[in-house]
Design a protein around this motif. Structure first.
Motif, mmCIF file in Angstrom:
data_model
loop_
_atom_site.group_PDB
_atom_site.id
_atom_site.type_symbol
_atom_site.label_atom_id
_atom_site.label_comp_id
_atom_site.label_asym_id
_atom_site.label_seq_id
_atom_site.Cartn_x
_atom_site.Cartn_y
_atom_site.Cartn_z
ATOM 1 N N LYS A 86 0.837 -1.189 0.000
ATOM 2 C CA LYS A 86 0.000 0.000 0.000
ATOM 3 C C LYS A 86 0.877 1.246 0.000
ATOM 4 C CE LYS A 86 -3.488 -2.301 2.890
ATOM 5 N NZ LYS A 86 -4.186 -2.239 4.197
ATOM 6 N N MET A 87 0.365 2.307 -0.637
ATOM 7 C CA MET A 87 1.108 3.563 -0.639
ATOM 8 C C MET A 87 1.269 4.115 0.775
ATOM 9 S SD MET A 87 2.042 4.181 -3.728
ATOM 10 C CE MET A 87 2.475 5.916 -3.634
ATOM 11 N N GLU A 88 0.348 3.731 1.663
ATOM 12 C CA GLU A 88 0.438 4.204 3.051
ATOM 13 C C GLU A 88 1.677 3.671 3.758
ATOM 14 O OE1 GLU A 88 -3.626 4.663 1.619
ATOM 15 O OE2 GLU A 88 -2.242 2.953 1.635
ATOM 16 N N GLU A 89 2.301 2.647 3.206
ATOM 17 C CA GLU A 89 3.514 2.103 3.825
ATOM 18 C C GLU A 89 4.737 2.982 3.555
ATOM 19 O OE1 GLU A 89 4.085 -2.174 3.234
ATOM 20 O OE2 GLU A 89 1.971 -2.327 2.723
ATOM 21 N N ILE A 90 4.605 3.917 2.633
ATOM 22 C CA ILE A 90 5.715 4.830 2.348
ATOM 23 C C ILE A 90 5.728 5.928 3.393
ATOM 24 C CG2 ILE A 90 6.731 6.398 0.664
ATOM 25 C CD1 ILE A 90 5.371 4.841 -1.542
ATOM 26 N N ASN A 91 6.841 6.087 4.089
ATOM 27 C CA ASN A 91 6.973 7.091 5.135
ATOM 28 C C ASN A 91 7.091 8.495 4.542
ATOM 29 O OD1 ASN A 91 7.029 5.078 7.203
ATOM 30 N ND2 ASN A 91 9.189 4.699 6.727
ATOM 31 N N ASP A 92 7.040 9.484 5.412
ATOM 32 C CA ASP A 92 7.129 10.877 4.963
ATOM 33 C C ASP A 92 8.457 11.180 4.273
ATOM 34 O OD1 ASP A 92 4.605 11.424 5.887
ATOM 35 O OD2 ASP A 92 5.283 12.247 7.811
ATOM 36 N N ASP A 93 9.505 10.422 4.609
ATOM 37 C CA ASP A 93 10.801 10.650 3.966
ATOM 38 C C ASP A 93 10.931 9.910 2.639
ATOM 39 O OD1 ASP A 93 11.089 8.030 4.770
ATOM 40 O OD2 ASP A 93 12.906 8.352 5.963
ATOM 41 N N GLY A 94 9.853 9.234 2.202
ATOM 42 C CA GLY A 94 9.857 8.543 0.920
ATOM 43 C C GLY A 94 10.359 7.116 0.971
ATOM 44 N N THR A 95 10.696 6.619 2.150
ATOM 45 C CA THR A 95 11.212 5.257 2.281
ATOM 46 C C THR A 95 10.147 4.332 2.864
ATOM 47 O OG1 THR A 95 12.072 5.543 4.536
ATOM 48 C CG2 THR A 95 13.528 6.134 2.694
ATOM 49 N N VAL A 96 10.350 3.035 2.660
ATOM 50 C CA VAL A 96 9.521 2.005 3.283
ATOM 51 C C VAL A 96 10.407 1.273 4.279
ATOM 52 C CG1 VAL A 96 8.130 -0.062 2.906
ATOM 53 C CG2 VAL A 96 8.120 1.772 1.189
ATOM 54 N N GLN A 97 10.178 1.469 5.554
ATOM 55 C CA GLN A 97 11.004 0.849 6.585
ATOM 56 C C GLN A 97 10.304 0.953 7.932
ATOM 57 O OE1 GLN A 97 14.460 3.149 8.051
ATOM 58 N NE2 GLN A 97 14.008 4.672 6.455
ATOM 59 N N ALA A 98 10.687 0.061 8.849
ATOM 60 C CA ALA A 98 10.171 0.102 10.218
ATOM 61 C C ALA A 98 11.063 -0.770 11.087
ATOM 62 C CB ALA A 98 8.728 -0.386 10.283
ATOM 63 N N LYS A 99 11.166 -0.433 12.366
ATOM 64 C CA LYS A 99 11.947 -1.250 13.284
ATOM 65 C C LYS A 99 11.275 -2.602 13.484
ATOM 66 C CE LYS A 99 14.644 1.916 16.156
ATOM 67 N NZ LYS A 99 14.914 2.359 17.545
ATOM 68 N N LEU A 100 12.104 -3.610 13.695
ATOM 69 C CA LEU A 100 11.594 -4.965 13.861
ATOM 70 C C LEU A 100 10.641 -5.048 15.050
ATOM 71 C CD1 LEU A 100 11.677 -7.845 12.786
ATOM 72 C CD2 LEU A 100 13.718 -8.262 14.181
ATOM 73 N N ASP A 101 10.987 -4.408 16.174
ATOM 74 C CA ASP A 101 10.103 -4.495 17.336
ATOM 75 C C ASP A 101 8.769 -3.799 17.085
ATOM 76 O OD1 ASP A 101 10.999 -1.864 17.406
ATOM 77 O OD2 ASP A 101 11.533 -1.886 19.529
ATOM 78 N N GLU A 102 8.756 -2.768 16.236
ATOM 79 C CA GLU A 102 7.501 -2.107 15.891
ATOM 80 C C GLU A 102 6.599 -3.040 15.086
ATOM 81 O OE1 GLU A 102 8.507 1.465 13.844
ATOM 82 O OE2 GLU A 102 9.446 2.382 15.595
#
Length: 375
Positions: A298-314
């Motif tokens: 989903k496009m919602e997975e793209i963060n405000d900085d334009g990247t797709v990423q998240a911490k493992l614990d999150e």
């Protein structure tokens, strides 16, 4: 004066910058329903070309008066005729997407993820129209490319611009949803090609085996890329830990979903591997690792900085697919809710094994449509 055609790069920038965009998609309804351009600030209207030809006046009231209208078709051909029809009917701010959905599918947008502790840099390449993510790790004038798309020129141009020599190319698994550019890129640049041997179902070319625990040094031993065996999407799926900061999960774990285990027809056999990777093996790792997947849904997975990423614990807190404690319930959730398989996935797998050599037009056609690696 007529507006200039909108390029896919310009459209990608508008979407990533969250600018308001109005698209008039004139493809057939079934094509539009199966795969369309979306985004947080994108408004899209589907009026098939045959309907547009028969009633432009009926369409005009549905179009905005305060922003441009971008007409979209499959290849950017019929959309030009659509623009002419709209202009003849008095619509002024209208143009078309150059290359249509074919060009949109192939566009790649590089975004810097971070500076690495050892002095290198990490870049994520968003293939925004296809939901594919690939990566370039750079250090001391050397580069490694992970899960490259078939548009290998994008990586070579980027490396040249940054003064990098591509030394290593990795595929985290045998891809089934898109044609890998990994082996081609390695051949074109003289780089070492790494591939998980457990996914070798009869590859027609040589590779360096990407086995659990393999360490690859980049630059003057500035950055280490470590292989971490993580089966489930395929039996050979192997994650990469970069600089002890980032976990490249391939198609095993995404930000809002997980990888499907059935693209080789072995869902029942591989679902337990998938669960073990997600619920056991990844939990052995530092939960501070930042997950960088090879796809987004989903496009919602793209963060405000334009990247797709998240911490493992999150992800262990927020990803619903990581909250299923009962193994049998997990099995049913995964195997009973599989989406349609990617277009031409068997032909894509054979192409990625070197068993067939389709031409460029055939490769484009094979990849038409969204990625469907998640469940």
């Amino acid at each position: 004066m007529a507006m200039e055609p909108l390029t896919v790069k310009e459209l990608a920038q508008k979407i990533l910058n969250k600018e308001d965009v109005f698209l008039l998609d004139i493809r057939k309804e079934e094509d539009y329903e199966g795969w369309a351009i979306d985004g947080e600030t994108v408004q899209s209207l589907n009026i098939p070309f045959t309907q547009l030809k028969n009633g432009v006046e009926d369409v005009k009231p549905k179009l905005p008066n305060d922003q441009p209208v971008y007409v979209v078709c499959a290849k950017g051909i019929s959309s030009q005729k659509g623009v002419e029809l709209l202009e003849e009917a008095g619509v002024e701010d209208v143009t078309y997407l150059k290359g249509g959905m074919t060009a949109w599918s192939e566009h790649i947008e590089p975004v810097k993820v971070a500076n690495l502790k050892g002095g290198g840099e990490l870049y994520q390449f968003l293939r925004i129209g296809k939901g594919c993510l690939s990566y370039v790790v750079a250090a001391d004038g050397e580069a490694a490319v992970i899960d490259a798309n078939r548009m290998t020129g994008e990586y070579k141009s980027f490396a040249e611009e940054k003064g990098l020599t591509i030394k290593h190319v990795f595929d985290t698994h045998l891809h089934a949803d898109h044609i890998s550019g990994g082996k081609t890129l390695a051949d074109e640049t003289g780089a070492n090609y790494w591939f998980p041997p457990k996914d070798d179902e009869g590859l027609e070319f040589d590779y360096s085996p990407l086995k659990d625990g393999t360490d690859v040094q980049l630059g003057n031993q500035t950055v280490t890329i470590s292989a971490f065996y993580s089966p489930g999407h395929t039996i050979g799926s192997t994650s990469l830990i970069v600089d002890q900061q980032f976990l490249m999960t391939g198609d095993i774990l995404f930000v809002e979903s997980i990888g499907r285990p059935d693209l080789a027809g072995k869902a029942d056999a591989w679902v337990d591997d998938l669960r073990k990777t997600l619920y056991d093996r990844y939990k052995e790792l530092s939960q501070e690792l930042i997950v960088l997947p090879s796809h987004f849904g989903k496009m919602e997975e793209i963060n405000d900085d334009g990247t797709v990423q998240a911490k493992l614990d999150e992800l262990y807190s927020n990803n619903d697919r990581l909250q299923v404690n009962d193994a049998e319930e997990f099995r049913h959730i995964v195997t009973d809710n599989l989406p349609p398989q990617p277009n031409s996935h068997e032909q894509i797998r054979k192409t990625n094994m070197g068993k067939q050599e389709p031409d460029q037009d055939e490769r484009r056609e094979m990849e038409v449509g969204p990625n469907r690696c998640a469940v």
